[in-house]
Write a protein that holds these residues in place. Structure first.
Motif, PDB file in Angstrom:
ATOM      1  N   MET A   1     -15.365   0.419 -19.810  1.00 42.75           N
ATOM      2  CA  MET A   1     -15.253   1.406 -20.854  1.00 42.75           C
ATOM      3  C   MET A   1     -13.796   1.807 -20.991  1.00 42.75           C
ATOM      4  SD  MET A   1     -17.171   5.007 -21.180  1.00 42.75           S
ATOM      5  CE  MET A   1     -16.142   6.192 -20.387  1.00 42.75           C
ATOM      6  N   ALA A   2     -13.239   1.604 -22.135  1.00 45.17           N
ATOM      7  CA  ALA A   2     -11.850   1.952 -22.400  1.00 45.17           C
ATOM      8  C   ALA A   2     -11.785   3.337 -23.011  1.00 45.17           C
ATOM      9  CB  ALA A   2     -11.227   0.935 -23.338  1.00 45.17           C
ATOM     10  N   GLY A   3     -10.697   3.996 -22.762  1.00 47.32           N
ATOM     11  CA  GLY A   3     -10.502   5.314 -23.342  1.00 47.32           C
ATOM     12  C   GLY A   3      -9.227   5.335 -24.159  1.00 47.32           C
ATOM     13  N   GLY A   4      -9.192   6.137 -25.184  1.00 44.09           N
ATOM     14  CA  GLY A   4      -7.986   6.224 -25.999  1.00 44.09           C
ATOM     15  C   GLY A   4      -7.737   4.947 -26.769  1.00 44.09           C
ATOM     16  N   TRP A   5      -6.511   4.444 -26.688  1.00 43.55           N
ATOM     17  CA  TRP A   5      -6.121   3.275 -27.463  1.00 43.55           C
ATOM     18  C   TRP A   5      -6.204   1.984 -26.664  1.00 43.55           C
ATOM     19  CZ3 TRP A   5      -5.701   4.105 -32.461  1.00 43.55           C
ATOM     20  CH2 TRP A   5      -5.408   5.378 -32.899  1.00 43.55           C
ATOM     21  N   SER A   6      -6.597   2.083 -25.410  1.00 44.64           N
ATOM     22  CA  SER A   6      -6.633   0.867 -24.585  1.00 44.64           C
ATOM     23  C   SER A   6      -7.921   0.092 -24.827  1.00 44.64           C
ATOM     24  CB  SER A   6      -6.508   1.224 -23.107  1.00 44.64           C
ATOM     25  OG  SER A   6      -7.586   2.023 -22.694  1.00 44.64           O
ATOM     26  N   ARG A   7      -7.835  -1.195 -24.621  1.00 47.85           N
ATOM     27  CA  ARG A   7      -9.006  -2.043 -24.811  1.00 47.85           C
ATOM     28  C   ARG A   7      -9.796  -2.122 -23.507  1.00 47.85           C
ATOM     29  NH1 ARG A   7      -8.282  -6.512 -22.159  1.00 47.85           N
ATOM     30  NH2 ARG A   7      -6.215  -7.284 -21.695  1.00 47.85           N
ATOM     31  N   ASP A   8     -11.001  -2.614 -23.562  1.00 46.18           N
ATOM     32  CA  ASP A   8     -11.812  -2.784 -22.360  1.00 46.18           C
ATOM     33  C   ASP A   8     -11.116  -3.738 -21.402  1.00 46.18           C
ATOM     34  OD1 ASP A   8     -13.785  -1.137 -23.282  1.00 46.18           O
ATOM     35  OD2 ASP A   8     -15.080  -2.745 -24.010  1.00 46.18           O
ATOM     36  N   GLY A   9     -11.056  -3.361 -20.142  1.00 49.00           N
ATOM     37  CA  GLY A   9     -10.463  -4.214 -19.123  1.00 49.00           C
ATOM     38  C   GLY A   9      -8.964  -4.093 -18.986  1.00 49.00           C
ATOM     39  N   ALA A  10      -8.323  -3.213 -19.745  1.00 50.19           N
ATOM     40  CA  ALA A  10      -6.862  -3.093 -19.702  1.00 50.19           C
ATOM     41  C   ALA A  10      -6.381  -2.607 -18.341  1.00 50.19           C
ATOM     42  CB  ALA A  10      -6.374  -2.157 -20.797  1.00 50.19           C
ATOM     43  N   VAL A  11      -7.105  -1.689 -17.740  1.00 44.70           N
ATOM     44  CA  VAL A  11      -6.700  -1.164 -16.433  1.00 44.70           C
ATOM     45  C   VAL A  11      -6.801  -2.270 -15.380  1.00 44.70           C
ATOM     46  CG1 VAL A  11      -7.260   0.492 -14.616  1.00 44.70           C
ATOM     47  CG2 VAL A  11      -7.305   1.200 -17.012  1.00 44.70           C
ATOM     48  N   GLN A  12      -7.876  -3.023 -15.409  1.00 46.86           N
ATOM     49  CA  GLN A  12      -8.031  -4.117 -14.450  1.00 46.86           C
ATOM     50  C   GLN A  12      -6.958  -5.184 -14.658  1.00 46.86           C
ATOM     51  OE1 GLN A  12     -10.207  -4.159 -11.804  1.00 46.86           O
ATOM     52  NE2 GLN A  12      -8.937  -5.887 -11.190  1.00 46.86           N
ATOM     53  N   ASP A  13      -6.611  -5.456 -15.902  1.00 45.33           N
ATOM     54  CA  ASP A  13      -5.533  -6.410 -16.175  1.00 45.33           C
ATOM     55  C   ASP A  13      -4.217  -5.941 -15.562  1.00 45.33           C
ATOM     56  OD1 ASP A  13      -7.287  -7.978 -17.574  1.00 45.33           O
ATOM     57  OD2 ASP A  13      -6.593  -7.339 -19.566  1.00 45.33           O
ATOM     58  N   GLN A  14      -3.961  -4.654 -15.633  1.00 51.02           N
ATOM     59  CA  GLN A  14      -2.732  -4.107 -15.070  1.00 51.02           C
ATOM     60  C   GLN A  14      -2.754  -4.191 -13.548  1.00 51.02           C
ATOM     61  OE1 GLN A  14      -1.826  -0.293 -16.625  1.00 51.02           O
ATOM     62  NE2 GLN A  14       0.322  -0.469 -16.070  1.00 51.02           N
ATOM     63  N   ILE A  15      -3.892  -3.921 -12.940  1.00 46.91           N
ATOM     64  CA  ILE A  15      -4.030  -4.048 -11.488  1.00 46.91           C
ATOM     65  C   ILE A  15      -3.820  -5.497 -11.076  1.00 46.91           C
ATOM     66  CG2 ILE A  15      -5.676  -3.909  -9.571  1.00 46.91           C
ATOM     67  CD1 ILE A  15      -6.898  -1.457 -11.063  1.00 46.91           C
ATOM     68  N   ASP A  16      -4.462  -6.424 -11.780  1.00 44.84           N
ATOM     69  CA  ASP A  16      -4.305  -7.852 -11.471  1.00 44.84           C
ATOM     70  C   ASP A  16      -2.851  -8.287 -11.585  1.00 44.84           C
ATOM     71  OD1 ASP A  16      -7.036  -7.979 -11.077  1.00 44.84           O
ATOM     72  OD2 ASP A  16      -7.456  -8.887 -13.033  1.00 44.84           O
ATOM     73  N   SER A  17      -2.161  -7.804 -12.599  1.00 48.51           N
ATOM     74  CA  SER A  17      -0.764  -8.152 -12.796  1.00 48.51           C
ATOM     75  C   SER A  17       0.098  -7.623 -11.654  1.00 48.51           C
ATOM     76  CB  SER A  17      -0.273  -7.588 -14.127  1.00 48.51           C
ATOM     77  OG  SER A  17       1.083  -7.874 -14.312  1.00 48.51           O
ATOM     78  N   SER A  18      -0.176  -6.407 -11.201  1.00 49.05           N
ATOM     79  CA  SER A  18       0.570  -5.835 -10.079  1.00 49.05           C
ATOM     80  C   SER A  18       0.360  -6.644  -8.807  1.00 49.05           C
ATOM     81  CB  SER A  18       0.154  -4.384  -9.832  1.00 49.05           C
ATOM     82  OG  SER A  18       0.488  -3.589 -10.933  1.00 49.05           O
ATOM     83  N   VAL A  19      -0.880  -7.049  -8.566  1.00 49.59           N
ATOM     84  CA  VAL A  19      -1.185  -7.846  -7.377  1.00 49.59           C
ATOM     85  C   VAL A  19      -0.510  -9.210  -7.465  1.00 49.59           C
ATOM     86  CG1 VAL A  19      -3.051  -9.002  -6.119  1.00 49.59           C
ATOM     87  CG2 VAL A  19      -3.332  -6.637  -6.866  1.00 49.59           C
ATOM     88  N   GLU A  20      -0.566  -9.845  -8.619  1.00 50.23           N
ATOM     89  CA  GLU A  20       0.078 -11.151  -8.798  1.00 50.23           C
ATOM     90  C   GLU A  20       1.581 -11.056  -8.579  1.00 50.23           C
ATOM     91  OE1 GLU A  20      -1.065 -12.538 -12.657  1.00 50.23           O
ATOM     92  OE2 GLU A  20      -3.169 -12.710 -12.089  1.00 50.23           O
ATOM     93  N   ASP A  21       2.211  -9.984  -9.070  1.00 48.19           N
ATOM     94  CA  ASP A  21       3.647  -9.791  -8.869  1.00 48.19           C
ATOM     95  C   ASP A  21       3.977  -9.641  -7.390  1.00 48.19           C
ATOM     96  OD1 ASP A  21       3.988  -9.904 -11.595  1.00 48.19           O
ATOM     97  OD2 ASP A  21       4.299  -7.741 -11.852  1.00 48.19           O
ATOM     98  N   ALA A  22       3.166  -8.865  -6.670  1.00 53.59           N
ATOM     99  CA  ALA A  22       3.408  -8.651  -5.244  1.00 53.59           C
ATOM    100  C   ALA A  22       3.230  -9.945  -4.455  1.00 53.59           C
ATOM    101  CB  ALA A  22       2.471  -7.571  -4.710  1.00 53.59           C
ATOM    102  N   VAL A  23       2.213 -10.728  -4.791  1.00 52.92           N
ATOM    103  CA  VAL A  23       1.983 -11.996  -4.108  1.00 52.92           C
ATOM    104  C   VAL A  23       3.129 -12.974  -4.392  1.00 52.92           C
ATOM    105  CG1 VAL A  23       0.481 -14.037  -4.028  1.00 52.92           C
ATOM    106  CG2 VAL A  23      -0.515 -11.753  -3.991  1.00 52.92           C
TER     107      VAL A  23
END
Length: 88
Positions: free
Chosen positions: A1-23
């Motif tokens: 469930m997205a809130g505001g102007w974000s699309r569904d899954g945007a938060v998870q995409d950001q988490i995945d991107s942070s993890v990929e950067d750290a790895v």
């Protein structure tokens, strides 16, 4: 469930991107091969115990600590921003 102007899954995409950067960063720091006898930054001798423990070591302990501290300061960035900046 997205809130505001974000699309569904945007938060998870950001988490995945942070993890990929750290790895990716962790993998880039892995070294292999022969260790140097002297630090490539300051020229001090690298202790034999350090050379044996870390394959491919290129820096003495003090120079490595400086680099680690600088990298730690750079990772304090919050991709989502602070609440204060969002409320202005």
């Amino acid at each position: 469930m997205a809130g505001g102007w974000s699309r569904d899954g945007a938060v998870q995409d950001q988490i995945d991107s942070s993890v990929e950067d750290a790895v990716a960063e962790a993998r880039s720091r892995l070294r292999g091969g022969m260790s140097l006898l002297h630090c490539e930054e300051c020229g001090e001798a690298i202790p034999e115990a350090r050379r044996l423990a870390l394959l491919g070591v290129r820096l003495c302990i003090s120079c490595q600590n400086e680099i680690d501290n600088q990298q730690a300061k750079q990772h304090l960035f919050n991709r989502r921003g602070s609440k204060d900046s969002q409320l202005r």
